[in-house]
Design an enzyme around this catalytic site. Structure first.
Site, PDB file in Angstrom:
ATOM      1  N   PRO A   2       0.837  -1.184   0.109  1.00  6.74           N
ATOM      2  CA  PRO A   2       0.111   0.088   0.004  1.00  6.74           C
ATOM      3  C   PRO A   2       0.948   1.183  -0.141  1.00  6.74           C
ATOM      4  O   PRO A   2       1.893   1.226   0.632  1.00  6.74           O
ATOM      5  CB  PRO A   2      -0.788  -0.168   1.311  1.00  6.74           C
ATOM      6  CG  PRO A   2      -0.748  -1.517   1.762  1.00  6.74           C
ATOM      7  CD  PRO A   2       0.627  -1.865   1.221  1.00  6.74           C
ATOM      8  N   GLU A   3       0.523   2.184  -0.749  1.00  5.64           N
ATOM      9  CA  GLU A   3       1.169   3.487  -0.871  1.00  5.64           C
ATOM     10  C   GLU A   3       0.152   4.652  -0.619  1.00  5.64           C
ATOM     11  O   GLU A   3      -0.789   4.418  -0.169  1.00  5.64           O
ATOM     12  CB  GLU A   3       1.808   3.630  -2.367  1.00  5.64           C
ATOM     13  CG  GLU A   3       2.733   2.546  -2.794  1.00  5.64           C
ATOM     14  CD  GLU A   3       3.462   2.779  -4.098  1.00  5.64           C
ATOM     15  OE1 GLU A   3       3.516   3.960  -4.455  1.00  5.64           O
ATOM     16  OE2 GLU A   3       3.739   1.823  -4.843  1.00  5.64           O
TER      17      GLU A   3
END
Ligand SMILES: [Zn+2]
Length: 291
Positions: A2-3
């Site tokens: 996840p960014e």
């Protein structure tokens, strides 16, 4: 992994399930490197607390509690923060998935990878933090206290500017891609959006940072903000484990131009997308469109 967009999508959708609710009790798994605050302390100190707000700093989430403490959450590589009402095959391990019928897959019970569950005084839904690889993190911060993980973060990538990027690039011989992944420069950027922004700006990921011009830095910062905002709009990228807290997949993976499209035709010129390794991370680019 996840960014920024995936964490922001998580924040927006999980906030209504946290803010204003009072925690009755907490369930955890056994102590492990996942917990920066020991599970017994989380259980005793979170019980009775009300969540006041949910903020994001880079890829970190911070739940503000009514006693001034803050609960820091990081999704790591495979973390999933979701409602107990969510259903998704991404919430089931491969072996579990194989053993269940499609109907049974719609009943979501916390499994051995669910390391934190917040149970509220007003009942359902609960909020769960599941993480198969346990690179996620949970830390309870005392009132007024911060953490080096937060203090080191640069400007949020949604506020990226060409001037700031150009200043960070001066006298730096590292690849521009590696510089973009440095959370001290812009917080929240990871592999997917760094590759996409460099493609849109027409810059090769291996180019030395000090050889990127001010005009090119402006193009990269502009592209970065655009890909991040567009990804948030589409619910993030569900390439591996990421799901929204409601169990819905994101859709940005359908729009990406180069990331994990090795060998597929470039969307602009049809040249096959190349993959190289920079700083132990895979990088994807088009040799014709990027210089
Ligand atoms: Zn191309």
């Amino acid at each position: 992994m996840p960014e920024l967009p995936e964490v922001e999508v998580t924040r927006r959708r999980i906030a209504p399930l946290l803010v204003g609710r009072r925690i009755a009790r907490v369930q955890t798994t056994a102590p492990s490197y996942f917990y920066l605050t020991p599970p017994d302390r989380l259980k005793s100190e979170l019980a009775g607390r009300q969540v006041r707000a949910l903020e994001r700093r880079g890829k970190y989430l911070l739940a503000e509690l009514d006693d001034g403490r803050r609960l820091l959450l990081h999704l790591g590589m495979t973390g999933q923060l979701y409602s107990s009402r969510a259903t998704s095959v991404r919430l089931l391990s491969a072996s579990r998935r194989a053993s269940l019928s499609p109907e049974e897959q719609l009943v979501c019970e916390p499994d051995e990878h669910t390391h934190l569950e917040l149970i509220f005084e007003d009942g359902e839904p609960t909020v769960r933090f599941r993480d198969v690889r346990k690179f996620g993190k949970v830390l309870l911060l005392e009132p007024g206290h911060s953490d080096p993980r937060l203090d080191r973060l640069g400007t949020d990538a949604l506020d990226a500017s060409g001037d700031a990027l150009f200043a960070a690039c001066r006298k730096r011989k590292i690849a521009i891609k590696s510089l973009l992944l440095d959370q001290k420069v812009f917080a929240g950027v990871g592999n997917i959006y760094a590759d996409e922004a460099l493609f849109l700006a027409g810059i090769r990921p291996r180019r030395s940072a000090q050889r990127v011009t001010l005009r090119e830095c402006a193009a990269i910062a502009d592209a970065l903000r655009r890909v991040l905002e567009r990804s948030i709009e589409t619910g993030g990228s569900s390439i591996q484990d990421f799901i929204g807290p409601d169990g819905h997949d994101g859709h940005y993976q359908d729009e990406r131009c180069v990331y994990a499209r090795t060998g597929l035709p470039c969307r602009r010129c049809a040249e096959p997308v190349k993959k190289i390794i920079i700083g132990q991370r895979s990088s994807h680019y088009c040799a014709r469109c990027q210089r």
